[in-house]
Write a protein that holds these residues in place. Structure first.
Motif, PDB file in Angstrom:
ATOM      1  N   VAL A  63       0.845  -1.183   0.000  1.00  0.00           N
ATOM      2  CA  VAL A  63       0.000   0.000   0.000  1.00  0.00           C
ATOM      3  C   VAL A  63       0.882   1.235   0.000  1.00  0.00           C
ATOM      4  O   VAL A  63       1.831   1.332   0.770  1.00  0.00           O
ATOM      5  N   ARG A 107      -1.834   5.414   3.508  1.00  0.00           N
ATOM      6  CA  ARG A 107      -1.835   5.031   4.923  1.00  0.00           C
ATOM      7  C   ARG A 107      -1.923   6.234   5.847  1.00  0.00           C
ATOM      8  O   ARG A 107      -2.183   6.088   7.029  1.00  0.00           O
ATOM      9  N   VAL A 120     -13.270   0.755  -5.118  1.00  0.00           N
ATOM     10  CA  VAL A 120     -13.327  -0.605  -4.572  1.00  0.00           C
ATOM     11  C   VAL A 120     -14.380  -1.431  -5.311  1.00  0.00           C
ATOM     12  O   VAL A 120     -14.145  -2.606  -5.630  1.00  0.00           O
ATOM     13  N   ALA A 174      -6.425   3.765   2.914  1.00  0.00           N
ATOM     14  CA  ALA A 174      -6.210   2.318   2.925  1.00  0.00           C
ATOM     15  C   ALA A 174      -7.157   1.642   3.911  1.00  0.00           C
ATOM     16  O   ALA A 174      -7.701   0.569   3.628  1.00  0.00           O
ATOM     17  N   ALA A 175      -7.376   2.261   5.071  1.00  0.00           N
ATOM     18  CA  ALA A 175      -8.289   1.687   6.063  1.00  0.00           C
ATOM     19  C   ALA A 175      -9.716   1.669   5.540  1.00  0.00           C
ATOM     20  O   ALA A 175     -10.423   0.668   5.695  1.00  0.00           O
ATOM     21  N   GLU A 191     -10.694   1.665   2.373  1.00  0.00           N
ATOM     22  CA  GLU A 191     -10.755   0.663   1.305  1.00  0.00           C
ATOM     23  C   GLU A 191     -10.850  -0.738   1.890  1.00  0.00           C
ATOM     24  O   GLU A 191     -11.609  -1.573   1.398  1.00  0.00           O
ATOM     25  N   SER A 192     -10.101  -0.984   2.944  1.00  0.00           N
ATOM     26  CA  SER A 192     -10.119  -2.293   3.597  1.00  0.00           C
ATOM     27  C   SER A 192     -11.486  -2.604   4.191  1.00  0.00           C
ATOM     28  O   SER A 192     -11.995  -3.725   4.069  1.00  0.00           O
ATOM     29  N   ILE A 193     -12.100  -1.628   4.818  1.00  0.00           N
ATOM     30  CA  ILE A 193     -13.435  -1.810   5.409  1.00  0.00           C
ATOM     31  C   ILE A 193     -14.463  -2.109   4.322  1.00  0.00           C
ATOM     32  O   ILE A 193     -15.268  -3.040   4.438  1.00  0.00           O
ATOM     33  N   ALA A 234     -13.921  -3.253   1.255  1.00  0.00           N
ATOM     34  CA  ALA A 234     -13.612  -4.546   0.643  1.00  0.00           C
ATOM     35  C   ALA A 234     -14.079  -5.689   1.537  1.00  0.00           C
ATOM     36  O   ALA A 234     -14.625  -6.694   1.043  1.00  0.00           O
ATOM     37  N   ASN A 235     -13.905  -5.547   2.830  1.00  0.00           N
ATOM     38  CA  ASN A 235     -14.347  -6.579   3.768  1.00  0.00           C
ATOM     39  C   ASN A 235     -15.870  -6.728   3.732  1.00  0.00           C
ATOM     40  O   ASN A 235     -16.397  -7.848   3.701  1.00  0.00           O
ATOM     41  N   ASN A 242     -16.781  -8.431   0.427  1.00  0.00           N
ATOM     42  CA  ASN A 242     -16.397  -9.828   0.466  1.00  0.00           C
ATOM     43  C   ASN A 242     -17.364 -10.632   1.327  1.00  0.00           C
ATOM     44  O   ASN A 242     -17.813 -11.715   0.934  1.00  0.00           O
TER      45      ASN A 242
END
Length: 70
Positions: free
Chosen positions: A3, A8, A22, A53-54, A56-58, A60-61, A64
């Motif tokens: 990343v 970040r 995303v 990044a955080a 995007e991660s949330i 994406a989770n 998913n």
């Protein structure tokens, strides 16, 4: 690093742009499962002060988990 450092860092993030990005990354997975993601955003441009990044991660989770629920 996987990343970029800029993603970040805490910054002003355009939520719509991040969601759109995303959702685009997940297009092969949604198409493969015969699923459609409808992007219906408010007319305003909401921002969030956080790490891109955080966020995007949330997102994406959540996507998913949603795909795995079916």
């Amino acid at each position: 690093n996987l990343v970029k450092a800029s993603k970040r860092r805490s910054a002003k993030i355009d939520i719509h742009q991040t969601l759109h990005g995303v959702i685009g990354l997940f297009a092969p997975f949604t198409t493969g499962r015969d699923t459609e993601v409808i992007e219906s955003f408010c007319s305003d441009s909401p921002y969030l002060r956080a790490s891109e990044a955080a966020l995007e991660s949330i997102i994406a989770n959540l996507m998913n988990n949603s795909l795995n629920a079916f």
